[in-house]
Design a protein around this motif. Structure first.
Motif, short mmCIF file in Angstrom:
data_model
loop_
_atom_site.label_atom_id
_atom_site.label_comp_id
_atom_site.label_asym_id
_atom_site.label_seq_id
_atom_site.Cartn_x
_atom_site.Cartn_y
_atom_site.Cartn_z
N LEU A 1 0.87 -1.17 0.00
CA LEU A 1 0.00 0.00 0.00
C LEU A 1 0.90 1.22 0.00
CD1 LEU A 1 -2.81 1.33 0.30
CD2 LEU A 1 -2.49 1.16 2.77
N ILE A 2 0.73 2.09 -0.99
CA ILE A 2 1.54 3.30 -1.09
C ILE A 2 0.66 4.48 -0.68
CG2 ILE A 2 2.90 4.76 -2.62
CD1 ILE A 2 3.14 2.26 -4.47
N LEU A 3 0.99 5.10 0.44
CA LEU A 3 0.22 6.24 0.93
C LEU A 3 0.83 7.53 0.40
CD1 LEU A 3 -0.45 5.23 4.61
CD2 LEU A 3 -2.02 5.18 2.70
N LEU A 4 -0.03 8.42 -0.05
CA LEU A 4 0.39 9.70 -0.60
C LEU A 4 -0.18 10.82 0.25
CD1 LEU A 4 -0.40 8.77 -4.29
CD2 LEU A 4 1.82 8.69 -3.16
N PRO A 5 0.61 11.87 0.52
CA PRO A 5 0.15 12.91 1.42
C PRO A 5 -0.92 13.84 0.85
CG PRO A 5 2.33 13.44 0.59
CD PRO A 5 1.99 12.07 0.10
N PRO B 1 2.74 15.12 -8.81
CA PRO B 1 3.55 13.91 -8.61
C PRO B 1 2.72 12.73 -8.08
CG PRO B 1 4.64 15.80 -7.63
CD PRO B 1 3.27 16.24 -8.04
N GLU B 2 1.76 13.02 -7.23
CA GLU B 2 0.92 11.97 -6.67
C GLU B 2 -0.02 11.39 -7.73
OE1 GLU B 2 2.62 14.25 -3.50
OE2 GLU B 2 1.38 14.94 -5.13
N LYS B 3 -0.53 12.24 -8.63
CA LYS B 3 -1.38 11.75 -9.71
C LYS B 3 -0.60 10.81 -10.62
CE LYS B 3 -4.49 15.69 -9.89
NZ LYS B 3 -4.94 16.85 -10.68
N LYS C 1 -1.34 -0.74 -4.37
CA LYS C 1 -2.47 0.20 -4.36
C LYS C 1 -1.96 1.53 -3.83
CE LYS C 1 -6.94 1.14 -2.25
NZ LYS C 1 -7.97 0.66 -1.34
N THR C 2 -2.38 2.60 -4.45
CA THR C 2 -2.07 3.93 -3.93
C THR C 2 -3.32 4.50 -3.28
OG1 THR C 2 -2.58 4.95 -6.06
CG2 THR C 2 -0.27 4.43 -5.62
N LEU C 3 -3.09 5.29 -2.24
CA LEU C 3 -4.20 5.85 -1.49
C LEU C 3 -3.75 7.15 -0.86
CD1 LEU C 3 -7.09 5.12 -0.37
CD2 LEU C 3 -5.90 4.22 1.62
N LEU C 4 -4.62 8.15 -0.88
CA LEU C 4 -4.31 9.38 -0.17
C LEU C 4 -4.38 9.12 1.33
CD1 LEU C 4 -6.30 11.95 -2.31
CD2 LEU C 4 -3.83 11.59 -2.27
N ALA C 5 -3.45 9.68 2.07
CA ALA C 5 -3.33 9.39 3.50
C ALA C 5 -4.59 9.75 4.28
CB ALA C 5 -2.13 10.13 4.08
N ASN C 6 -5.33 10.76 3.86
CA ASN C 6 -6.52 11.14 4.61
C ASN C 6 -7.69 10.17 4.38
OD1 ASN C 6 -6.66 12.13 2.00
ND2 ASN C 6 -7.91 13.88 2.56
N LYS D 1 2.84 -4.79 3.18
CA LYS D 1 3.76 -3.68 3.47
C LYS D 1 3.07 -2.36 3.18
CE LYS D 1 7.33 -6.44 4.02
NZ LYS D 1 8.10 -6.63 5.17
N VAL D 2 3.52 -1.31 3.85
CA VAL D 2 3.02 0.04 3.63
C VAL D 2 4.22 0.95 3.38
CG1 VAL D 2 1.76 1.99 4.62
CG2 VAL D 2 1.03 -0.33 5.13
N ILE D 3 4.15 1.72 2.32
CA ILE D 3 5.18 2.70 2.01
C ILE D 3 4.54 4.08 2.13
CG2 ILE D 3 6.70 3.64 0.23
CD1 ILE D 3 6.89 0.83 -0.94
N LEU D 4 5.16 4.94 2.93
CA LEU D 4 4.60 6.27 3.09
C LEU D 4 5.71 7.28 3.39
CD1 LEU D 4 2.97 6.71 6.53
CD2 LEU D 4 3.98 4.56 5.91
N PRO D 5 5.59 8.47 2.83
CA PRO D 5 6.54 9.52 3.17
C PRO D 5 6.18 10.16 4.51
CG PRO D 5 5.03 10.30 1.49
CD PRO D 5 4.70 8.85 1.75
N VAL D 6 7.10 10.92 5.05
CA VAL D 6 6.87 11.58 6.34
C VAL D 6 5.68 12.53 6.26
CG1 VAL D 6 7.90 13.13 8.05
CG2 VAL D 6 9.28 11.34 7.02
N LYS D 7 5.49 13.18 5.12
CA LYS D 7 4.34 14.08 4.97
C LYS D 7 3.02 13.34 5.14
CE LYS D 7 6.44 17.53 1.96
NZ LYS D 7 6.36 18.19 0.67
N ALA D 8 2.97 12.09 4.70
CA ALA D 8 1.75 11.29 4.88
C ALA D 8 1.51 11.00 6.35
CB ALA D 8 1.84 10.00 4.07
N LEU D 9 2.58 10.79 7.11
CA LEU D 9 2.43 10.61 8.56
C LEU D 9 1.85 11.85 9.21
CD1 LEU D 9 5.66 8.72 9.69
CD2 LEU D 9 3.31 7.90 9.74
N ASP D 10 2.27 13.01 8.74
CA ASP D 10 1.72 14.26 9.27
C ASP D 10 0.22 14.37 9.00
OD1 ASP D 10 4.27 14.94 10.14
OD2 ASP D 10 4.71 16.19 8.39
#
Length: 83
Positions: free
Chosen positions: A25-29, A34-36, A49-54, A66-75
């Motif tokens: 799962l790829i989380l996007l902030p 770039p996310e599109k 699968k990509t998903l917006l973090a919210n 597995k989950v891949i996420l940038p620090v901005k997605a954690l925020d």
């Protein structure tokens, strides 16, 4: 995780190096350009699968190995779930 070009093959190779054959799962902030590109590129990969973090929910977390996420997605996640 950043793509230089919108190529599914390049993303598949990168994900194979990161997680092997496991689902991811790829989380996007946010939903910027770039996310599109990432969402469009990952759409054809069966184990990704990509998903917006919210929009993250427990079913998404439990449904992938597995989950891949940038620090901005954690925020973003911390902002709507609280501390």
């Amino acid at each position: 995780l950043k793509l230089d070009e919108a190529k599914t093959k390049a993303l598949a190779e990168t994900l194979n190096k990161l997680v092997g054959d496991e689902s991811v799962l790829i989380l996007l902030p946010e939903k910027g350009d770039p996310e599109k590109i990432m969402m469009r590129t990952a759409k054809n990969l069966p184990n990704a699968k990509t998903l917006l973090a919210n929009y993250l929910n427990i079913r998404d977390i439990l449904g992938y190995d597995k989950v891949i996420l940038p620090v901005k997605a954690l925020d973003v996640i911390s902002g709507y779930l609280g501390k």
